[in-house]
Design a protein around this motif. Structure first.
Motif, mmCIF file in Angstrom:
data_model
loop_
_atom_site.group_PDB
_atom_site.id
_atom_site.type_symbol
_atom_site.label_atom_id
_atom_site.label_comp_id
_atom_site.label_asym_id
_atom_site.label_seq_id
_atom_site.Cartn_x
_atom_site.Cartn_y
_atom_site.Cartn_z
ATOM 1 N N SER A 251 0.845 -1.193 0.000
ATOM 2 C CA SER A 251 0.000 0.000 0.000
ATOM 3 C C SER A 251 0.879 1.242 0.000
ATOM 4 N N SER B 180 0.467 5.404 1.098
ATOM 5 C CA SER B 180 -0.401 6.352 1.792
ATOM 6 C C SER B 180 0.354 7.645 2.031
ATOM 7 N N VAL C 158 -2.457 9.446 7.100
ATOM 8 C CA VAL C 158 -3.354 8.309 6.885
ATOM 9 C C VAL C 158 -3.133 7.301 8.001
ATOM 10 N N ARG D 159 -4.446 3.568 9.006
ATOM 11 C CA ARG D 159 -5.158 2.365 8.546
ATOM 12 C C ARG D 159 -5.278 1.402 9.723
ATOM 13 N N GLN E 156 -6.284 10.945 8.726
ATOM 14 C CA GLN E 156 -7.203 10.605 7.636
ATOM 15 C C GLN E 156 -7.590 9.128 7.753
ATOM 16 N N SER F 224 -10.313 5.875 6.406
ATOM 17 C CA SER F 224 -11.246 5.390 5.394
ATOM 18 C C SER F 224 -12.648 5.395 5.997
ATOM 19 N N LYS G 298 -14.556 2.879 6.175
ATOM 20 C CA LYS G 298 -14.625 1.653 6.991
ATOM 21 C C LYS G 298 -14.044 1.917 8.382
ATOM 22 N N ASP G 299 -12.903 2.585 8.449
ATOM 23 C CA ASP G 299 -12.278 2.830 9.753
ATOM 24 C C ASP G 299 -13.026 3.873 10.574
#
Length: 185
Positions: free
Chosen positions: A51, A53, A57, A59, A167, A169, A171-172
């Motif tokens: 990934s 980012s 960000v 995650r 930042q 997502s 979903k998060d």
């Protein structure tokens, strides 16, 4: 390879032996025998993920309630603060976390065993993150715990963001509290 213990015995930092000169460097990023010796068991990795980012960000905290994934994680560009959270209810370290700075410069890797939640925060302008997993991605089994859960009280290095916002997502943003999360027995 140097094995560096963490406060949670099942999670270890791996520091490869790097050979370098003015032309560049070389190191073994994975050796199955050395890895098995480091963690005390042999594992089969079935998937590699990559990934990229930007700064800020975050995650995670991700895990799969079925098909739990062990992860061997590292950074090949930039720097992240990487976190493993013990979600094994029967473990003496249940609910505890460890964090480690992983970067292209330090070349360290973190072993996050099955039964742990995993997250990282990008603290450099950008970061490329690689990880091997011991089981396949199973979206129906994926879970997320909110990154700033008060019970876990993870000490994220937010000052390193120098004013950049965290930042997440979608979903998060929907992550559950630790007290409400599905955990492993």
């Amino acid at each position: 390879m140097k094995v560096i213990p963490t406060a949670i015995p099942d999670v270890v930092v791996l520091e490869p032996r790097v050979f370098g000169d003015d032309r560049g460097f070389f190191f073994e990023s994975f050796n199955r025998r050395q890895f098995a010796d480091a963690i005390g068991r042999d594992v089969d990795f079935v998937q590699d993920n990559h990934s990229r980012s930007v700064k800020g960000v975050l995650r995670g905290i991700h895990y799969q309630i079925q098909q739990p994934q062990g992860k061997l994680v590292r950074v090949v560009q930039g720097e992240v603060y990487d976190v493993a959270v013990d979600l094994r209810k029967s473990s003496p370290t249940f609910g505890q976390w460890v964090g480690e700075a992983l970067s292209a410069a330090n070349k360290r890797m973190l072993w996050v065993p099955e039964g742990f939640g995993h997250a990282f925060l990008v603290v450099s302008e950008s970061a490329e993150f690689l990880y091997k997993t011991t089981d396949y991605y199973a979206p129906e089994a994926e879970r997320s715990i909110v990154w700033n859960d008060a019970t876990l009280a993870i000490d994220w290095p937010l000052a390193r963001l120098q004013g950049a916002a965290v930042q997440l997502s979608a979903k998060d943003q929907q992550g559950r509290r630790f007290s409400e999360a599905d955990v492993y027995q």
